[in-house]
Write an enzyme that holds these catalytic residues in place. Structure first.
Site, PDB file in Angstrom:
ATOM      1  N   TYR A   3       3.638  35.622  51.995  1.00 56.72           N
ATOM      2  CA  TYR A   3       4.902  35.117  52.516  1.00 56.72           C
ATOM      3  C   TYR A   3       4.746  34.899  54.021  1.00 56.72           C
ATOM      4  CZ  TYR A   3       7.262  36.296  48.109  1.00 56.72           C
ATOM      5  OH  TYR A   3       7.656  36.368  46.795  1.00 56.72           O
ATOM      6  N   ASN A   4       4.751  33.630  54.395  1.00 57.16           N
ATOM      7  CA  ASN A   4       4.558  33.236  55.794  1.00 57.16           C
ATOM      8  C   ASN A   4       3.296  33.859  56.373  1.00 57.16           C
ATOM      9  OD1 ASN A   4       6.934  31.496  56.151  1.00 57.16           O
ATOM     10  ND2 ASN A   4       8.049  33.389  55.702  1.00 57.16           N
TER      11      ASN A   4
END
Length: 336
Positions: A53-54
């Site tokens: 995630y990111n």
């Protein structure tokens, strides 16, 4: 917040899980911390993230928040996932070598010595689930995770992995994380029945249909740029091109009516419906700002009346191919 057991063998968790996917993307660091504060204050106990995630930012920010809130770690079920690409982690796959590297890196970013739930984030066509039995067994035996689960696997893969772990004396799977909502009910055909049979609890991503079930979109009015649907390419499931159809609008309009009858918002009604479906433990809620999170958390103890739930069941029932699903459903009730 209401609590439920995660599957047959998992921990007790809150009825709504909090998803940290937005951290480092749509949500800045200050907003991310404010949402975590709000979620815990409302009695939430399960926080879900992933190493990709990111590109690791979600885990790093969550780790900083945990560091700044001594004592909170012991009250949370902390979940993360591994399988996909992260900068500095070559070889993304379901191999034991890669997953060991990924899990250790997640622990460093989170600043903890273990997570409560480690999940395989998706399938790997080149490395079948048979190969992860040893890794999952070692991950629990080494104390790096208390429980193991899967995400986005097919029903047959869930059943096979659960069987292999049982036969080898490994840890049981406790959960599967899947997309499921009024707009995406196809998991009822294979994934959810397989999970129920194997004793898994379902953790739901996308329970609001990527924003379609919030009531903010209107029939015949294409969302502007700057909105999730307005910016989505036609290739993704939430795009206007894919979901601007009569079935979607019938679901949204019926949901809006049911919500009004209960004195709640469409988003709250959609979450309540999803949370009470068979095999479901917890929908994942997330937001860009703490104010958005308030609305969804207000539904944490909401249960729709049976008639309203049936109405939503009927309008959202997905068109089913005659074979195998409709055919098998029909002949399964044949008895002399």
């Amino acid at each position: 917040m209401e609590k439920r057991q995660l599957g047959v063998h998992g921990p007790e968790v809150s009825r709504f899980a909090f998803g940290a996917m937005m951290f480092g993307g749509a949500a800045d660091e200050q907003a991310s911390y404010a949402m975590l504060d709000r979620y815990v204050a409302m009695g939430g106990t399960m926080v879900d993230t992933s190493d990709n995630y990111n590109d690791g930012t979600s885990e790093r920010w969550l780790g900083r928040w945990l560091r700044d809130h001594p004592g909170v770690r012991d009250e949370l079920t902390l979940a993360t996932k591994g399988r996909f690409m992260v900068t500095g982690q070559p070889g993304a796959s379901l191999t034991a070598d890669y997953l060991n590297t990924a899990l250790d890196a997640s622990l460093r970013r989170l600043g903890v010595d273990h997570v409560d739930l480690y999940q395989l984030h998706g399938p790997d066509a080149d490395h079948p689930v048979d190969e992860v039995v040893g890794f999952l067994t070692d991950a629990v035996a080494s104390g790096r995770t208390r429980y193991v689960g899967v995400s986005n696997l097919a029903g047959w893969q869930v059943a096979k992995l659960a069987r292999l772990l049982h036969e080898s004396g490994g840890p049981p799977l406790v959960s599967q994380q899947i997309q499921y909502s009024l707009l995406a009910r196809e998991p009822e055909w294979e994934q959810i029945p397989a999970g129920i049979d194997a004793g898994l609890g379902a953790i739901l991503w996308g329970p609001l249909g990527q924003g379609w079930l919030t009531g903010k979109y209107q029939r015949g009015v294409r969302p502007p740029a700057g909105t999730r649907v307005g910016d989505s390419p036609d290739s993704v499931s939430e795009s206007w091109q894919r979901r601007n159809n009569d079935r979607t609008w019938a679901i949204v309009e019926t949901l809006t009516k049911v919500a009004a009858e209960h004195g709640v918002t469409p988003a709250q009604a959609a979450l309540a419906w999803a949370a009470d479906r068979p095999g479901v433990t917890a929908p994942i809620v997330g937001a860009r700002r703490a104010e958005q999170l308030d609305e969804t958390l207000a539904a944490a103890d909401l249960h729709l009346d049976p008639a309203a739930a049936r109405t939503l069941d009927e309008v959202s029932a997905p068109p089913t191919a005659h074979y195998p699903y409709a055919f098998l459903e029909t002949i399964s009730h044949w008895h002399s």
